[in-house]
Design a protein around this motif. Structure first.
Motif, PDB file in Angstrom:
ATOM      1  N   PHE A  90       0.820  -1.202   0.000  1.00  0.00           N
ATOM      2  CA  PHE A  90       0.000   0.000   0.000  1.00  0.00           C
ATOM      3  C   PHE A  90       0.862   1.262   0.000  1.00  0.00           C
ATOM      4  CE2 PHE A  90      -4.397   1.309   0.680  1.00  0.00           C
ATOM      5  CZ  PHE A  90      -4.252   2.654   0.915  1.00  0.00           C
ATOM      6  N   MET A 112       0.956   5.089  -4.328  1.00  0.00           N
ATOM      7  CA  MET A 112      -0.206   5.838  -3.885  1.00  0.00           C
ATOM      8  C   MET A 112       0.175   7.213  -3.344  1.00  0.00           C
ATOM      9  SD  MET A 112      -2.832   3.084  -2.223  1.00  0.00           S
ATOM     10  CE  MET A 112      -4.131   4.322  -2.305  1.00  0.00           C
ATOM     11  N   GLN A 118      -6.437   8.011   1.542  1.00  0.00           N
ATOM     12  CA  GLN A 118      -5.383   7.010   1.463  1.00  0.00           C
ATOM     13  C   GLN A 118      -4.939   6.580   2.860  1.00  0.00           C
ATOM     14  OE1 GLN A 118      -2.308   8.742  -0.949  1.00  0.00           O
ATOM     15  NE2 GLN A 118      -3.311   8.209  -2.890  1.00  0.00           N
ATOM     16  N   ALA A 173      -7.532   4.333   4.347  1.00  0.00           N
ATOM     17  CA  ALA A 173      -7.472   2.996   3.766  1.00  0.00           C
ATOM     18  C   ALA A 173      -6.261   2.231   4.294  1.00  0.00           C
ATOM     19  CB  ALA A 173      -7.420   3.090   2.247  1.00  0.00           C
ATOM     20  N   LEU A 182     -11.356   3.195  -0.246  1.00  0.00           N
ATOM     21  CA  LEU A 182     -10.896   3.054  -1.627  1.00  0.00           C
ATOM     22  C   LEU A 182     -12.015   3.364  -2.622  1.00  0.00           C
ATOM     23  CD1 LEU A 182      -8.699  -0.141  -1.221  1.00  0.00           C
ATOM     24  CD2 LEU A 182      -7.885   2.173  -1.716  1.00  0.00           C
ATOM     25  N   LEU A 228     -12.027   6.923  -2.944  1.00  0.00           N
ATOM     26  CA  LEU A 228     -10.886   7.350  -3.752  1.00  0.00           C
ATOM     27  C   LEU A 228     -11.191   7.233  -5.241  1.00  0.00           C
ATOM     28  CD1 LEU A 228      -7.743   5.919  -1.922  1.00  0.00           C
ATOM     29  CD2 LEU A 228      -8.107   8.304  -2.571  1.00  0.00           C
ATOM     30  N   ASP A 277      -7.399   6.386 -11.208  1.00  0.00           N
ATOM     31  CA  ASP A 277      -6.381   5.910 -10.268  1.00  0.00           C
ATOM     32  C   ASP A 277      -6.355   4.374 -10.321  1.00  0.00           C
ATOM     33  OD1 ASP A 277      -4.686   5.318  -8.220  1.00  0.00           O
ATOM     34  OD2 ASP A 277      -5.735   6.487  -6.685  1.00  0.00           O
ATOM     35  N   SER A 292      -5.324   2.463  -7.010  1.00  0.00           N
ATOM     36  CA  SER A 292      -6.378   2.285  -6.006  1.00  0.00           C
ATOM     37  C   SER A 292      -7.406   1.263  -6.487  1.00  0.00           C
ATOM     38  CB  SER A 292      -7.064   3.629  -5.731  1.00  0.00           C
ATOM     39  OG  SER A 292      -6.151   4.544  -5.168  1.00  0.00           O
ATOM     40  N   ARG A 293      -7.696   1.257  -7.782  1.00  0.00           N
ATOM     41  CA  ARG A 293      -8.644   0.295  -8.336  1.00  0.00           C
ATOM     42  C   ARG A 293      -8.109  -1.139  -8.167  1.00  0.00           C
ATOM     43  NH1 ARG A 293     -12.886   0.925 -11.717  1.00  0.00           N
ATOM     44  NH2 ARG A 293     -12.322   3.140 -11.999  1.00  0.00           N
TER      45      ARG A 293
END
Length: 303
Positions: A134, A138, A154, A157, A173, A176, A183, A186-187
């Motif tokens: 993570f 990001m 972020q 998350a 998310l 986001l 993004d 994030s997906r």
């Protein structure tokens, strides 16, 4: 005349009178004439009755010489043509019943999936769909309000993931992606969370819904290809694996993914060619090399 003679005389007289009376009462009977047509009818009927009696006796004798099982088989064989003809009349495209297999049935090459369940590339290469880190990808610019808002989501998350609060991480998310639909990082992370939550369909739909196919990372394409394979969408998986082989030509996993996907849909020629391409990469682990050789040998017999 003595008494005895008188009695005999009287007896003779009486006998003569009775004879005369009988002659007068019973006149000669004229013979009955029978019509020739009646004679023919009676004769024919008698012959027919005799013939029926003889035939019945013969049939009874024949049945008594046949075992009960044989009689049942004969009756079944007699009834079957009638049933088939009825089915043909009711449906012109009637499909004949399947023939029961016999011990002397010819050997028919089975498909690759029947001969062996083709494992996924993750199983063959002993890899798994792991949770992505993570950090790194990001990072965002927090110099403006929008950037601070994104950074806050972020952080939320990240903390939720670290505390194993999957639902909170998913909510962060999702927010986001609403703010930044392009993004892809994030997906991808959200898709992984859905997959780990035993929701592979949502995970795949999320990656399919990416607004752009440009600049997709290798991690994104690799994970989506694995999800396509899990969902039985081998052609889509092949498409992603082909992009991956162009990005990383010497990566055995991507080329092997193409071969296995073709193999799973019984595209024998394409699968054999793809396996041969994997062998050209060289320096393959023993288990992968053995697996490829076995598949090529089987596919040669199926082509």
């Amino acid at each position: 005349m003595s008494t005895v003679n008188q009695m005999l005389h009287d007896l003779n007289a009486r006998t003569g009178n009775l004879a005369m009376k009988g002659a007068e009462t019973y006149a000669p009977i004229e013979p009955v004439r029978i019509n020739k047509t009646a004679k023919y009818i009676v004769g024919t009927a008698s012959f027919a009755i005799l013939a029926i009696i003889l035939i019945t006796q013969n049939v009874s004798t024949y049945k008594s010489t046949i075992p009960v099982n044989d009689i049942a088989q004969v009756n079944t064989q007699i009834q079957q043509p009638t049933a088939q003809s009825t089915a043909t009349i009711l449906a012109s495209d009637a499909v004949p019943a399947a023939v029961a297999p016999t011990s002397q049935a010819p050997d028919i090459p089975a498909s690759a999936t029947q001969m062996q369940i083709i494992p996924s590339v993750d199983v063959v290469t002993n890899t798994s769909i792991d949770e992505a880190p993570f950090d790194g990808y990001m990072q965002v610019n927090t110099s403006n309000g929008e950037g601070r808002f994104i950074a806050g989501l972020q952080d939320k998350a990240r903390l939720a993931i670290q505390s194993n609060n999957t639902q909170s991480a998913i909510q962060a998310l999702q927010a986001l992606l609403t703010a930044k639909p392009y993004d892809h990082a994030s997906r991808l992370l959200l898709s992984r969370l859905y997959f780990q939550s035993n929701q592979p369909d949502i995970a795949l739909n999320l990656l399919q819904a990416a607004p752009s196919e440009d600049d997709l990372s290798i991690e994104f394409l690799g994970f989506r290809a694995s999800l396509y394979t899990e969902a039985g969408e081998q052609l889509n998986a092949i498409s992603d694996y082909q992009v991956l082989t162009r990005l990383e030509p010497t990566n055995v996993r991507w080329q092997l993914g193409i071969a296995i996907a073709y193999d799973q849909i019984d595209a024998y020629q394409d699968a054999k060619f793809a396996y041969e391409q994997v062998k050209l990469i060289g320096d393959l682990p023993t288990n992968i090399f053995t697996f490829i050789d076995e598949r090529i040998t089987i596919l040669k017999d199926l082509i």
